[in-house]
Design an enzyme around this catalytic site. Structure first.
Site, PDB file in Angstrom:
ATOM      1  N   GLY A  89       0.837  -1.186   0.000  1.00 11.72           N
ATOM      2  CA  GLY A  89       0.000   0.000   0.000  1.00 11.72           C
ATOM      3  C   GLY A  89       0.873   1.237   0.000  1.00 11.72           C
ATOM      4  N   CYS A 118       5.929  -0.273   7.556  1.00 16.52           N
ATOM      5  CA  CYS A 118       5.596   0.948   6.817  1.00 16.52           C
ATOM      6  C   CYS A 118       6.811   1.389   6.012  1.00 16.52           C
ATOM      7  CB  CYS A 118       5.192   2.056   7.790  1.00 16.52           C
ATOM      8  SG  CYS A 118       4.714   3.585   6.982  1.00 16.52           S
ATOM      9  N   LEU A 119       6.591   1.744   4.759  1.00 19.09           N
ATOM     10  CA  LEU A 119       7.696   2.172   3.898  1.00 19.09           C
ATOM     11  C   LEU A 119       8.353   3.455   4.415  1.00 19.09           C
ATOM     12  CD1 LEU A 119       6.061   1.442   0.418  1.00 19.09           C
ATOM     13  CD2 LEU A 119       7.850   0.095   1.557  1.00 19.09           C
ATOM     14  N   GLN A 132       3.147   9.903   1.577  1.00 20.41           N
ATOM     15  CA  GLN A 132       4.446   9.221   1.672  1.00 20.41           C
ATOM     16  C   GLN A 132       5.389   9.562   0.530  1.00 20.41           C
ATOM     17  OE1 GLN A 132       2.482   5.193   2.458  1.00 20.41           O
ATOM     18  NE2 GLN A 132       4.374   5.007   3.612  1.00 20.41           N
ATOM     19  N   HIS A 139      -2.423   7.464   7.373  1.00 17.84           N
ATOM     20  CA  HIS A 139      -1.403   8.333   6.760  1.00 17.84           C
ATOM     21  C   HIS A 139      -2.009   9.658   6.291  1.00 17.84           C
ATOM     22  CE1 HIS A 139       2.369   6.150   6.621  1.00 17.84           C
ATOM     23  NE2 HIS A 139       1.833   5.079   6.088  1.00 17.84           N
ATOM     24  N   HIS A 181      -4.478   1.528   7.820  1.00 13.60           N
ATOM     25  CA  HIS A 181      -3.096   2.038   7.871  1.00 13.60           C
ATOM     26  C   HIS A 181      -2.922   3.200   6.878  1.00 13.60           C
ATOM     27  CE1 HIS A 181       1.461   1.145   7.919  1.00 13.60           C
ATOM     28  NE2 HIS A 181       1.325   1.953   6.873  1.00 13.60           N
ATOM     29  N   GLU A 182      -3.457   3.046   5.659  1.00 17.34           N
ATOM     30  CA  GLU A 182      -3.297   4.097   4.630  1.00 17.34           C
ATOM     31  C   GLU A 182      -4.118   5.339   4.953  1.00 17.34           C
ATOM     32  OE1 GLU A 182      -0.891   3.590   2.970  1.00 17.34           O
ATOM     33  OE2 GLU A 182      -0.735   1.413   2.905  1.00 17.34           O
TER      34      GLU A 182
HETATM   35  O1  GNR Z   1       4.032  -2.576   2.607  1.00 21.65           O
HETATM   36  C1  GNR Z   1       3.357  -2.439   3.627  1.00 21.65           C
HETATM   37  N1  GNR Z   1       3.033  -3.525   4.359  1.00 21.65           N
HETATM   38  C2  GNR Z   1       2.111  -3.500   5.401  1.00 21.65           C
HETATM   39  C3  GNR Z   1       2.060  -4.586   6.248  1.00 21.65           C
HETATM   40  C4  GNR Z   1       1.147  -4.631   7.282  1.00 21.65           C
HETATM   41  C5  GNR Z   1       0.276  -3.575   7.470  1.00 21.65           C
HETATM   42  C6  GNR Z   1       0.335  -2.475   6.645  1.00 21.65           C
HETATM   43  C7  GNR Z   1       1.230  -2.443   5.614  1.00 21.65           C
HETATM   44  S1  GNR Z   1       1.270  -1.075   4.554  1.00 21.65           S
HETATM   45  C8  GNR Z   1       2.962  -1.084   4.068  1.00 21.65           C
HETATM   46  C9  GNR Z   1       3.243  -0.016   3.040  1.00 21.65           C
HETATM   47  C10 GNR Z   1       3.010   1.342   3.662  1.00 21.65           C
HETATM   48  O2  GNR Z   1       3.805   1.892   4.377  1.00 21.65           O
HETATM   49  N2  GNR Z   1       1.862   1.898   3.413  1.00 21.65           N
HETATM   50  O3  GNR Z   1       1.559   3.087   3.969  1.00 21.65           O
HETATM   51 NI    NI Z   2       2.694   3.143   5.835  1.00 23.37          NI
END
Ligand code: GNR
Ligand code: NI
Length: 176
Positions: free
Chosen positions: A46, A102-103, A51, A148, A144-145
């Protein structure tokens, strides 16, 4: 198309609230294309626009991670989805925990407890209104997104002690 640099903690942009997209047009579709390219390059499932330093309410998700068949093109294993102005309209009372990463917080993971299911409305890349209920990893990733887009990171959902340890490990990793 372009691979965009990913913003990492402690960049202040990750703490800002992203603005709603006023109109889904070719500029927005170009941003979505760049976000997919960036997400695949980084091997994420995601990505939120904030980001990559674009302070607009745009999310891309692709949970597809299966191994490729012999000679199968990479694109065949992809399942890209874009969400513009996504809004959570319902969260289940039942919760579940998932080991999130998270990236923007490289190579750090923690168990995060969130509602198991969520209902979301959004605009697709044609500007049409969509609505769906998600569960499992898709629900986790969507929450999660959308976090952000509101300046919230997964580390905000864990204890202060665990957050401190995680950020210290990240600091150590960066220092080498
Ligand atoms: O790549 C991602 N893996 C992930 C694993 C578990 C819960 C959420 C994520 S999202 C993350 C990519 C990211 O930072 N998205 O904002
Ligand atoms: Ni993230």
């Amino acid at each position: 198309m372009a691979i965009l640099p990913i913003v990492e903690v402690p960049d202040a942009r990750l703490r800002e609230t992203a603005a709603p997209v006023p109109e889904v047009n070719d500029d927005i579709r170009a941003i979505v294309a760049d976000m997919f390219e960036t997400m695949y390059d980084a091997h994420g499932i995601g990505l939120a626009a904030v980001q990559v330093g674009i302070m607009q309410r745009i999310v891309v998700i692709d949970l597809q991670e299966r191994e490729l068949e012999e000679g199968e093109p990479r694109e065949a294993a992809r399942d890209p989805h874009a969400y513009i102005n996504p809004e959570i309209t319902w969260l289940s009372e039942e919760t579940a925990s998932y080991n999130e990463g998270c990236l923007s917080i490289p190579e750090q993971y923690a168990e995060v407890t969130r509602p198991t299911r969520c209902r979301v409305t959004w605009l697709d890349t044609e500007g049409a209104r969509q609505e769906a209920e998600f569960d499992g990893l898709m629900s986790t990733c969507m929450q999660h997104e959308i976090d952000h887009l509101n300046g919230v990171l997964f580390i905000d959902h864990i204890s202060r002690l665990k957050r401190g340890m995680l950020l210290k490990k990240l600091d150590k990793l960066r220092r080498g």
